[in-house]
Motif scaffolding. Structure first.
Motif, PDB file in Angstrom:
ATOM      1  N   MET A  26       0.840  -1.201   0.000  1.00 57.37           N
ATOM      2  CA  MET A  26       0.000   0.000   0.000  1.00 57.37           C
ATOM      3  C   MET A  26       0.873   1.247   0.000  1.00 57.37           C
ATOM      4  O   MET A  26       0.621   2.203  -0.718  1.00 57.37           O
ATOM      5  CB  MET A  26      -0.936   0.008   1.217  1.00 57.37           C
ATOM      6  N   GLU A  31      -1.252   4.088  -1.723  1.00 57.59           N
ATOM      7  CA  GLU A  31      -2.633   3.948  -1.218  1.00 57.59           C
ATOM      8  C   GLU A  31      -2.630   4.342   0.258  1.00 57.59           C
ATOM      9  O   GLU A  31      -1.933   3.691   1.053  1.00 57.59           O
ATOM     10  CB  GLU A  31      -3.092   2.478  -1.293  1.00 57.59           C
ATOM     11  N   ASP A  53      -7.475  -0.274   8.146  1.00 54.71           N
ATOM     12  CA  ASP A  53      -6.380  -1.213   7.856  1.00 54.71           C
ATOM     13  C   ASP A  53      -5.651  -1.675   9.116  1.00 54.71           C
ATOM     14  O   ASP A  53      -5.275  -2.830   9.227  1.00 54.71           O
ATOM     15  CB  ASP A  53      -5.369  -0.522   6.924  1.00 54.71           C
TER      16      ASP A  53
END
Ligand code: KIV
Length: 310
Positions: A26, A31, A53
């Motif tokens: 990520m 991201e 997350d």
């Protein structure tokens, strides 16, 4: 939407459990990583449902849950009780346990033993330690024992007194250089991520750019790989002074006070419980029951009347 994307709009069943390789991916893909604290089963289920997350069982629990005025007062035992409850409410986010002050500083042996305890007793998948200096060596020892470690630089509340209070850190070139050194040392020690708290955005951005590992900011601008906020702060459960970096997305305290206030009014006014909140009983069963208690009352009144005087 790729199978790795996590959002509250993705049905929970379709969400993929977070892992360290996925987290690194990520970061590399740009991201944004979402992290929030949780301290009990309900807050964990909210974090799960919202599709975050990372979940940190933060020692901020000391302030927002346990009512201490400093985080250094919370014990390992208290953190473990909270962590166990969080574990029961989480399925997909990666869970990180915050090592409380006094649980890791004294020696590598203590740090490894306590980190193992945190992992085994709460079921978290990683631990977090505060500060640079000796914490870098402790982080290395824990990583070598096979436990993933997140570092924490900038405003480190466990040592806030030594830092001169709860204020932004890294505001001089000298302090920022030291923070950069500490961050590099934590990366070399094997940490998978570092939190930057209350740090000028440009300083956090410059350090984050030079780190290969994930960076998480709280009051450190938008250039880190992700952001973290304290659950009670972002929901407005906390009242009183709020740090500059907190954005309040709801006013849950006001909603709770209003609801408990209306409940109190209704109990006092006799309108709660209403007919819809009571359980029914068959008329015949009720009549039988009443006959039984009336007969018993009569029998005991008679027994009283006839009791011989001693
Ligand atoms: O304890 C905590 O909540 C934290 C976050 C602010 C990173 O350490």
């Amino acid at each position: 939407m790729s199978s790795g994307v996590r959002s509250h709009t993705v049905p929970a069943a379709d969400r993929v459990a977070m892992s360290l390789p996925r987290l690194q991916e990520m970061k590399e893909n740009g991201e944004p990583i979402v992290m929030v604290t949780a301290y009990d089963y309900p807050s964990a289920t909210v974090a799960e449902a919202a599709g975050v997350d990372l979940v940190l069982v933060g020692d901020s629990a000391a302030n927002v849950v346990l009512g201490y005025d400093r985080t250094d007062l919370v014990s390992m035992e208290e953190m473990i009780v909270l962590g166990k409850a969080v574990r029961r409410g989480l399925r997909t986010p990666l869970m990180i346990g915050d090592m409380p002050m006094g649980s890791y500083e004294a020696s590598d042996e203590l740090a490894v033993t306590m980190a193992q305890r945190m992992i085994k007793e709460t079921g978290c998948q990683a631990v977090k330690l505060e500060a640079g200096g000796v914490s870098v060596q402790r982080a290395r020892a824990i990583v070598q024992a096979g436990i993933p470690v997140m570092g924490h630089l900038g405003l480190t509340p466990q040592t806030a007194t030594a830092l001169g209070g709860y204020k932004a850190q890294g505001k001089s070139a000298r302090a920022a250089i030291q923070m950069h050194e500490d961050a590099m040392a934590l990366e070399r020690a094997g940490c998978f991520a570092v939190v930057f708290e209350a740090v000028p955005a440009e300083i956090a951005a410059t350090i984050a750019e030079r780190l290969e590992i994930v960076t998480i900011g709280i009051g450190a601008g938008a250039a880190t790989s992700g952001q973290v906020l304290v659950f009670h702060d972002l929901l407005g459960i906390t009242t009183g002074h709020m740090a500059k970096f907190v954005k309040q997305y709801a006013d849950v305290h006001a909603t709770m006070v209003d609801a408990v206030g209306r409940y109190s009014d209704e109990v006092r006014g006799g309108s709660f419980p209403g007919p819809e909140h009571v359980y029914a009983i068959d008329d015949e069963e009720l009549a039988d029951f009443r006959r039984h208690v009336d007969d018993r009352a009569l029998a005991s009144a008679k027994a009283w009347e006839w009791e011989p005087l001693t």
